[in-house]
Design an enzyme around this catalytic site. Structure first.
Site, PDB file in Angstrom:
ATOM      1  N   LYS A 175       3.863  -1.390  15.581  1.00 24.36           N
ATOM      2  CA  LYS A 175       3.933  -1.950  14.232  1.00 24.36           C
ATOM      3  C   LYS A 175       5.251  -1.628  13.544  1.00 24.36           C
ATOM      4  O   LYS A 175       5.593  -2.261  12.549  1.00 24.36           O
ATOM      5  CB  LYS A 175       2.761  -1.465  13.378  1.00 24.36           C
ATOM      6  CG  LYS A 175       2.738   0.019  13.079  1.00 24.36           C
ATOM      7  CD  LYS A 175       1.474   0.387  12.300  1.00 24.36           C
ATOM      8  CE  LYS A 175       1.417   1.866  11.962  1.00 24.36           C
ATOM      9  NZ  LYS A 175       2.495   2.288  11.063  1.00 24.36           N
ATOM     10  N   ASP A 176       6.018  -0.655  14.060  1.00 22.86           N
ATOM     11  CA  ASP A 176       7.323  -0.332  13.487  1.00 22.86           C
ATOM     12  C   ASP A 176       8.437  -1.227  13.998  1.00 22.86           C
ATOM     13  O   ASP A 176       9.528  -1.246  13.426  1.00 22.86           O
ATOM     14  CB  ASP A 176       7.698   1.125  13.804  1.00 22.86           C
ATOM     15  CG  ASP A 176       6.868   2.136  13.029  1.00 22.86           C
ATOM     16  OD1 ASP A 176       6.272   1.754  12.003  1.00 22.86           O
ATOM     17  OD2 ASP A 176       6.805   3.304  13.460  1.00 22.86           O
ATOM     18  N   ARG A 227       0.893  -4.983   2.464  1.00 23.56           N
ATOM     19  CA  ARG A 227      -0.277  -5.486   3.183  1.00 23.56           C
ATOM     20  C   ARG A 227      -1.532  -4.727   2.795  1.00 23.56           C
ATOM     21  O   ARG A 227      -2.578  -5.328   2.476  1.00 23.56           O
ATOM     22  CB  ARG A 227      -0.026  -5.339   4.703  1.00 23.56           C
ATOM     23  CG  ARG A 227      -1.246  -5.627   5.572  1.00 23.56           C
ATOM     24  CD  ARG A 227      -0.988  -5.251   7.022  1.00 23.56           C
ATOM     25  NE  ARG A 227      -0.893  -3.807   7.232  1.00 23.56           N
ATOM     26  CZ  ARG A 227      -1.924  -3.005   7.437  1.00 23.56           C
ATOM     27  NH1 ARG A 227      -3.159  -3.490   7.435  1.00 23.56           N
ATOM     28  NH2 ARG A 227      -1.752  -1.719   7.639  1.00 23.56           N
ATOM     29  N   ARG A 228      -1.446  -3.406   2.819  1.00 21.57           N
ATOM     30  CA  ARG A 228      -2.609  -2.593   2.475  1.00 21.57           C
ATOM     31  C   ARG A 228      -2.944  -2.714   0.994  1.00 21.57           C
ATOM     32  O   ARG A 228      -4.111  -2.776   0.611  1.00 21.57           O
ATOM     33  CB  ARG A 228      -2.346  -1.136   2.853  1.00 21.57           C
ATOM     34  CG  ARG A 228      -2.457  -0.863   4.346  1.00 21.57           C
ATOM     35  CD  ARG A 228      -1.980   0.524   4.717  1.00 21.57           C
ATOM     36  NE  ARG A 228      -2.389   0.895   6.073  1.00 21.57           N
ATOM     37  CZ  ARG A 228      -1.881   1.909   6.746  1.00 21.57           C
ATOM     38  NH1 ARG A 228      -0.930   2.674   6.200  1.00 21.57           N
ATOM     39  NH2 ARG A 228      -2.303   2.199   7.964  1.00 21.57           N
ATOM     40  N   ARG A 230       4.771   9.238   1.123  1.00 20.57           N
ATOM     41  CA  ARG A 230       5.532   9.402   2.361  1.00 20.57           C
ATOM     42  C   ARG A 230       5.122  10.728   2.982  1.00 20.57           C
ATOM     43  O   ARG A 230       4.498  11.566   2.350  1.00 20.57           O
ATOM     44  CB  ARG A 230       7.043   9.412   2.072  1.00 20.57           C
ATOM     45  CG  ARG A 230       7.645   8.088   1.588  1.00 20.57           C
ATOM     46  CD  ARG A 230       7.694   7.016   2.661  1.00 20.57           C
ATOM     47  NE  ARG A 230       8.352   7.470   3.876  1.00 20.57           N
ATOM     48  CZ  ARG A 230       9.672   7.485   4.059  1.00 20.57           C
ATOM     49  NH1 ARG A 230      10.485   7.106   3.096  1.00 20.57           N
ATOM     50  NH2 ARG A 230      10.186   7.873   5.217  1.00 20.57           N
ATOM     51  N   ARG A 264       0.050  13.753   4.170  1.00 21.69           N
ATOM     52  CA  ARG A 264      -0.652  12.761   3.346  1.00 21.69           C
ATOM     53  C   ARG A 264      -2.105  13.182   3.102  1.00 21.69           C
ATOM     54  O   ARG A 264      -2.615  13.044   1.984  1.00 21.69           O
ATOM     55  CB  ARG A 264      -0.593  11.390   4.026  1.00 21.69           C
ATOM     56  CG  ARG A 264       0.827  10.871   4.185  1.00 21.69           C
ATOM     57  CD  ARG A 264       0.852   9.480   4.779  1.00 21.69           C
ATOM     58  NE  ARG A 264       2.226   9.073   5.069  1.00 21.69           N
ATOM     59  CZ  ARG A 264       2.646   7.819   5.071  1.00 21.69           C
ATOM     60  NH1 ARG A 264       1.808   6.834   4.812  1.00 21.69           N
ATOM     61  NH2 ARG A 264       3.896   7.527   5.349  1.00 21.69           N
ATOM     62  N   CYS A 321       8.752  -4.496   6.013  1.00 24.71           N
ATOM     63  CA  CYS A 321       7.808  -3.708   5.219  1.00 24.71           C
ATOM     64  C   CYS A 321       7.581  -4.285   3.825  1.00 24.71           C
ATOM     65  O   CYS A 321       6.661  -3.873   3.126  1.00 24.71           O
ATOM     66  CB  CYS A 321       8.305  -2.269   5.096  1.00 24.71           C
ATOM     67  SG  CYS A 321       8.216  -1.346   6.654  1.00 24.71           S
TER      68      CYS A 321
END
Length: 288
Positions: free
Chosen positions: A82-83, A125-126, A143, A149, A238
């Site tokens: 996904k990166d 997206r989220r 981050r 997190r 992103c």
């Protein structure tokens, strides 16, 4: 193919290293070679205060690994799929992927919270998708590594009482629970995963791609290649609120212009990914 010892470039984060070791184990066994990890710090790792959305995010976690390939310092690079941007430097290719893990996103709530007031995520997206479930929630960025997190949500540092993480990342780190938070996995009907989510990509010089491909997972490659065709067509990084996730017979799709949609896929749709992506985007009315 190069030397007897296979050099794999990777980021230094705990999750990246866990994924690189998985790739090293598979490639070492299937190709019959020794492996070694070349640990690098990427621009995205160094700039911990940057907003990935505002900076675009494109290539921030992959550029240094790609340069190591182009300079001949590594034989392959291991990435979270996904990166990877939709396009890449000339002379490089994705050889394939390890078998895909659980692709779902996980809602992480501070213990006792059922309706989060403030959700920490830097992903458009989220943010747009979880906003459908919690329309009154405010948003902030977050981050740091996965454990950072989780600690921030458990303690309330930064003022957020929820965040979103990838189920695959949690599993690869061996995290099934965490003090002070509760995990809630979100299926595709509520949250379409990022393109390539839960797949570990092996990138190499284009001339070496065939050498690695046979050691990797064909079905994951089939599905992720279709997803990445949407990424290329949309030109997304992103900053784009878009997602595509392919199963054996269904495309789950999210875009800020269409909302969440699901479409049937036939076997032939996987044979010409670019044509399929273009056709379905036109059908959905998405401007490209």
């Amino acid at each position: 193919m190069p030397r007897k010892k296979l050099i794999l470039a990777t980021r230094r984060s705990p999750l990246a290293l866990a994924q690189a070791r998985m790739a090293a184990a598979r490639l070492g066994e299937r190709l019959g070679v020794e492996t070694e990890l070349l640990q690098l710090v990427t621009t995205g790792d160094r700039q911990t205060e940057w907003s990935l959305e505002k900076r675009g995010g494109k290539g921030l976690f992959t550029g240094e690994l790609e340069q190591a390939l182009l300079r001949g310092e590594a034989d392959a690079a291991v990435h979270s799929a996904k990166d990877l941007p939709g396009d890449m430097a000339d002379g490089l290719a994705v050889a394939g992927y390890l078998p895909r893990e659980d692709p779902r996103d996980v809602l992480v709530l501070r213990a006792g919270v059922t309706e989060p007031a403030r959700i920490a995520t830097g992903s458009p997206r989220r943010r747009l998708q979880i906003g459908q479930l919690f329309p009154s929630a405010a948003f902030t960025e977050i981050r740091g590594n996965v454990d950072t997190r989780l600690r921030k949500i458990a303690t309330g540092e930064g003022g957020a009482d929820a965040t979103l993480l990838a189920a695959a990342g949690l599993r690869r780190l061996g995290i099934g629970e965490w003090p002070g938070v509760a995990f809630h996995a979100l299926g595709c009907k509520h949250m379409v995963p990022a393109i390539g989510q839960a797949a570990i990509a092996v990138q190499c010089r284009a001339a070496d791609a065939a050498h690695f491909a046979g050691a990797l997972d064909a079905e994951t490659a089939r599905r992720v290649t279709l997803e990445r065709a949407f990424q290329t067509a949309l030109g997304g990084g992103c900053h784009t609120a878009a997602a595509a996730h392919a199963t054996a017979d269904t495309l789950w799709f999210f875009h800020e212009e269409t909302g969440l949609r699901s479409l049937p896929l036939a076997p032939a749709d996987f044979e010409e990914p670019a044509a399929t992506a273009g056709r379905l985007l036109r059908y959905l009315g998405v401007k490209v």
